[in-house]
Design a protein around this motif. Structure first.
Motif, PDB file in Angstrom:
ATOM      1  N   PRO A 130     -12.322   5.487  37.935  1.00 48.71           N
ATOM      2  CA  PRO A 130     -13.510   5.110  38.715  1.00 48.71           C
ATOM      3  C   PRO A 130     -14.046   6.226  39.603  1.00 48.71           C
ATOM      4  O   PRO A 130     -15.265   6.378  39.762  1.00 48.71           O
ATOM      5  N   ALA A 131     -13.152   7.042  40.195  1.00 51.25           N
ATOM      6  CA  ALA A 131     -13.612   8.120  41.080  1.00 51.25           C
ATOM      7  C   ALA A 131     -14.336   9.210  40.297  1.00 51.25           C
ATOM      8  O   ALA A 131     -15.389   9.698  40.723  1.00 51.25           O
ATOM      9  N   THR A 132     -13.780   9.623  39.148  1.00 52.42           N
ATOM     10  CA  THR A 132     -14.444  10.681  38.376  1.00 52.42           C
ATOM     11  C   THR A 132     -15.776  10.185  37.821  1.00 52.42           C
ATOM     12  O   THR A 132     -16.757  10.939  37.790  1.00 52.42           O
ATOM     13  N   ARG A 133     -15.831   8.929  37.399  1.00 55.01           N
ATOM     14  CA  ARG A 133     -17.089   8.418  36.860  1.00 55.01           C
ATOM     15  C   ARG A 133     -18.159   8.348  37.949  1.00 55.01           C
ATOM     16  O   ARG A 133     -19.335   8.595  37.685  1.00 55.01           O
ATOM     17  N   MET A 134     -17.758   8.021  39.166  1.00 56.66           N
ATOM     18  CA  MET A 134     -18.716   7.978  40.272  1.00 56.66           C
ATOM     19  C   MET A 134     -19.211   9.379  40.612  1.00 56.66           C
ATOM     20  O   MET A 134     -20.422   9.610  40.754  1.00 56.66           O
ATOM     21  N   LEU A 135     -18.276  10.338  40.714  1.00 58.02           N
ATOM     22  CA  LEU A 135     -18.637  11.673  41.180  1.00 58.02           C
ATOM     23  C   LEU A 135     -19.334  12.510  40.119  1.00 58.02           C
ATOM     24  O   LEU A 135     -19.946  13.539  40.443  1.00 58.02           O
ATOM     25  N   LYS A 136     -19.270  12.113  38.856  1.00 61.01           N
ATOM     26  CA  LYS A 136     -19.956  12.850  37.804  1.00 61.01           C
ATOM     27  C   LYS A 136     -21.433  12.481  37.699  1.00 61.01           C
ATOM     28  O   LYS A 136     -22.171  13.119  36.946  1.00 61.01           O
ATOM     29  N   ARG A 137     -21.863  11.459  38.442  1.00 55.82           N
ATOM     30  CA  ARG A 137     -23.274  11.113  38.455  1.00 55.82           C
ATOM     31  C   ARG A 137     -24.062  12.155  39.242  1.00 55.82           C
ATOM     32  O   ARG A 137     -23.523  12.805  40.141  1.00 55.82           O
ATOM     33  N   SER A 138     -25.330  12.329  38.915  1.00 55.19           N
ATOM     34  CA  SER A 138     -26.156  13.286  39.661  1.00 55.19           C
ATOM     35  C   SER A 138     -26.452  12.781  41.066  1.00 55.19           C
ATOM     36  O   SER A 138     -26.622  13.572  41.998  1.00 55.19           O
ATOM     37  N   VAL A 139     -26.510  11.458  41.220  1.00 52.42           N
ATOM     38  CA  VAL A 139     -26.764  10.841  42.520  1.00 52.42           C
ATOM     39  C   VAL A 139     -25.693   9.779  42.749  1.00 52.42           C
ATOM     40  O   VAL A 139     -25.428   8.971  41.862  1.00 52.42           O
ATOM     41  N   VAL A 140     -25.073   9.803  43.935  1.00 48.28           N
ATOM     42  CA  VAL A 140     -24.035   8.834  44.266  1.00 48.28           C
ATOM     43  C   VAL A 140     -24.484   8.030  45.483  1.00 48.28           C
ATOM     44  O   VAL A 140     -24.672   8.595  46.560  1.00 48.28           O
ATOM     45  N   PRO A 141     -24.705   6.732  45.333  1.00 52.06           N
ATOM     46  CA  PRO A 141     -25.104   5.919  46.488  1.00 52.06           C
ATOM     47  C   PRO A 141     -23.985   5.823  47.509  1.00 52.06           C
ATOM     48  O   PRO A 141     -22.823   5.615  47.159  1.00 52.06           O
ATOM     49  N   THR A 142     -24.327   6.023  48.767  1.00 53.63           N
ATOM     50  CA  THR A 142     -23.377   5.877  49.864  1.00 53.63           C
ATOM     51  C   THR A 142     -23.954   4.894  50.870  1.00 53.63           C
ATOM     52  O   THR A 142     -25.140   4.551  50.819  1.00 53.63           O
ATOM     53  N   LEU A 143     -23.125   4.449  51.778  1.00 55.98           N
ATOM     54  CA  LEU A 143     -23.537   3.429  52.743  1.00 55.98           C
ATOM     55  C   LEU A 143     -24.073   4.116  53.998  1.00 55.98           C
ATOM     56  O   LEU A 143     -23.333   4.852  54.678  1.00 55.98           O
ATOM     57  N   MET A 144     -25.321   3.898  54.291  1.00 49.24           N
ATOM     58  CA  MET A 144     -25.961   4.553  55.432  1.00 49.24           C
ATOM     59  C   MET A 144     -25.207   4.229  56.727  1.00 49.24           C
ATOM     60  O   MET A 144     -24.890   3.084  57.007  1.00 49.24           O
TER      61      MET A 144
END
Length: 320
Positions: free
Chosen positions: A191-205
Motif C-alpha cells: 500500500p505504501a509504494t502504490r500510494m507514493l508512486k502516484r504523481s499526486v498524493v492526497p494528504t489531510l490539510m
C-alpha cells in the motif's frame, strides 16, 4: 536443532510465500549464504534456485496442515520462514484472509507437530495503529490496536495473536516476529509504494504526521539476520530517521495535495474512481497521526542497524 546449532552441515531453511515481496527479498540472500545448504520452498509456485527444493502446498486448502507436516517431516529444517502474506492489490478480500489467517493456522499446526526449532514471521509496525494519544516512540510491548476499518491490518493483528499463542504452547521454538515499517524500493508492491508512486498524493490539510520507512535492502538484511540471531520475540524493523509524510511524498517524486478534512473522503472516492488515489480509505488514520516505532531492540538483539535513511527508501521509488 536450532539454526545456531546446525553443526558442520549447512543450514536447512523452509520458506512459505517465496514468490511474495518478502520471499523475493530473502531468497537471493539464502542462495548466496555459504552456511545455507538447502531451501525447502512450500508454495504454489516454484521460484527456482540452485538450493531450492520445491514442494507444492496451497496453504488455504483443507489438507494443507497434513501436507506441510509431511513435507517438514521428510525434510527436517533448522528454521522456518512464514512469509505467505498478501501485500499486492487485493481483488478478493476473503481469499486474502484465508491465505493470511487460515494459512497461518496450518503453518503453526505443522510447525508444532514437527517441533520446528526456529520460526520467523514478518509483520508491520502498522499493527500498533495510528492514534493521537500514542507515545513519541512505540516499543514492542505497546498494545496492537490496529486499524479496525482495514482488513489488511486486522488480519496481521490476528496473525500476531496466533503466533503469540504458538510461542506460549511451544516454548522450545525460537520465535521471531519482525514488525516492518513501510518497506520501500523498486521491487516491492504494498500500500505504501502504490500510494507514493502516484504523481499526486492526497494528504489531510492541517496534518503532516511523521512516517518511518525501511529500504528493501535493509528489510532483506533483517530477514537474513533472523536466521541465526540469538534472540526471540518481537522486533521493530525501521530505517534511519523519520520524515513528515509530505517530505516522504516529495522524496518519492510525487506531489502532496492537501485536502480539507470534510472533503477528504469524497476526494479519495473520486481519485479512486479514476485510478489516481493509491490510498485505501480504510487507512486514513495513518495520514492523520504519527506512528514512530523504536528500533533499539532490533539493533541490540538482532544486530540490525539500518544503512538507509527513510529519504533514501522513498527516493528509491523514483528509479522504479
Amino acid at each position: 536443532m536450532d539454526a545456531t546449532q546446525a553443526g558442520k552441515r549447512g543450514l536447512r531453511v523452509a520458506v512459505t510465500g517465496a514468490s511474495g515481496d518478502f520471499g523475493k527479498l530473502l531468497l537471493p540472500r539464502l542462495e548466496a549464504d555459504s552456511a545455507v545448504e538447502s531451501v525447502l520452498v512450500l508454495d504454489v509456485a516454484n521460484p527456482g534456485g540452485t538450493k531450492v527444493e520445491f514442494h507444492r502446498v496451497d496453504l488455504t486448502r483443507h489438507d494443507a496442515e497434513g501436507e506441510l507436516t509431511e513435507a517438514l517431516t521428510d525434510n527436517p529444517v533448522d528454521a522456518l520462514y512464514h512469509l505467505a502474506f498478501p501485500f499486492g492489490p487485493v481483488t478478493n478480500g476473503s481469499v486474502a484472509h484465508e491465505l493470511e489467517v487460515a494459512g497461518t493456522i496450518n503453518i503453526l499446526a505443522a510447525a508444532g507437530r514437527v517441533r520446528v526449532s526456529r520460526l520467523v514471521v514478518p509483520s508491520l509496525t502498522a499493527v500498533y495503529g495510528a492514534r493521537g494519544q500514542h507515545p513519541a516512540l512505540l516499543r514492542e510491548e505497546a498494545p496492537l490496536v490496529g486499524c479496525p476499518l482495514s482488513r489488511f491490518i486486522s488480519d496481521k493483528v490476528e496473525v500476531e495473536g496466533q503466533v503469540r499463542a504458538f510461542r506460549e504452547r511451544y516454548p522450545a521454538t525460537r520465535v521471531l516476529v519482525l514488525r516492518f515499517a513501510p518497506v520501500l524500493g523498486p521491487s516491492v508492491d504494498n500500500p505504501a509504494t502504490r500510494m507514493l508512486k502516484r504523481s499526486v498524493v492526497p494528504t489531510l490539510m492541517g496534518f503532516d504526521p511523521l512516517w518511518q520507512a525501511v529500504h528493501e535492502d535493509d528489510a532483506a538484511r533483517a530477514l537474513h539476520l533472523a536466521l541465526t540471531a540469538d534472540a526471540s520475540g518481537e522486533f521493530n524493523i525501521v530505517g534511519q530517521g523519520v520524515l513528515p509524510l509530505s517530505g516522504l511524498v516529495c522524496q518519492a517524486g510525487a506531489r502532496p495535495l492537501p485536502v480539507p478534512g470534510p472533503l477528504f473522503r469524497t476526494a479519495l472516492h473520486v481519485l479512486d474512481a479514476v485510478g489516481a488515489s493509491g490510498l485505501p480509505i480504510a487507512l486514513l488514520d495513518y495520514i492523520h497521526y504519527s506512528l514512530v516505532a523504536d528500533g533499539e531492540r532490533a539493533e541490540t538483539e538482532l544486530n540490525f542497524i539500518p544503512i538507509h535513511h527513510a529519504r533514501d527508501a522513498a527516493a528509491a521509488l523514483r528509479r522504479s
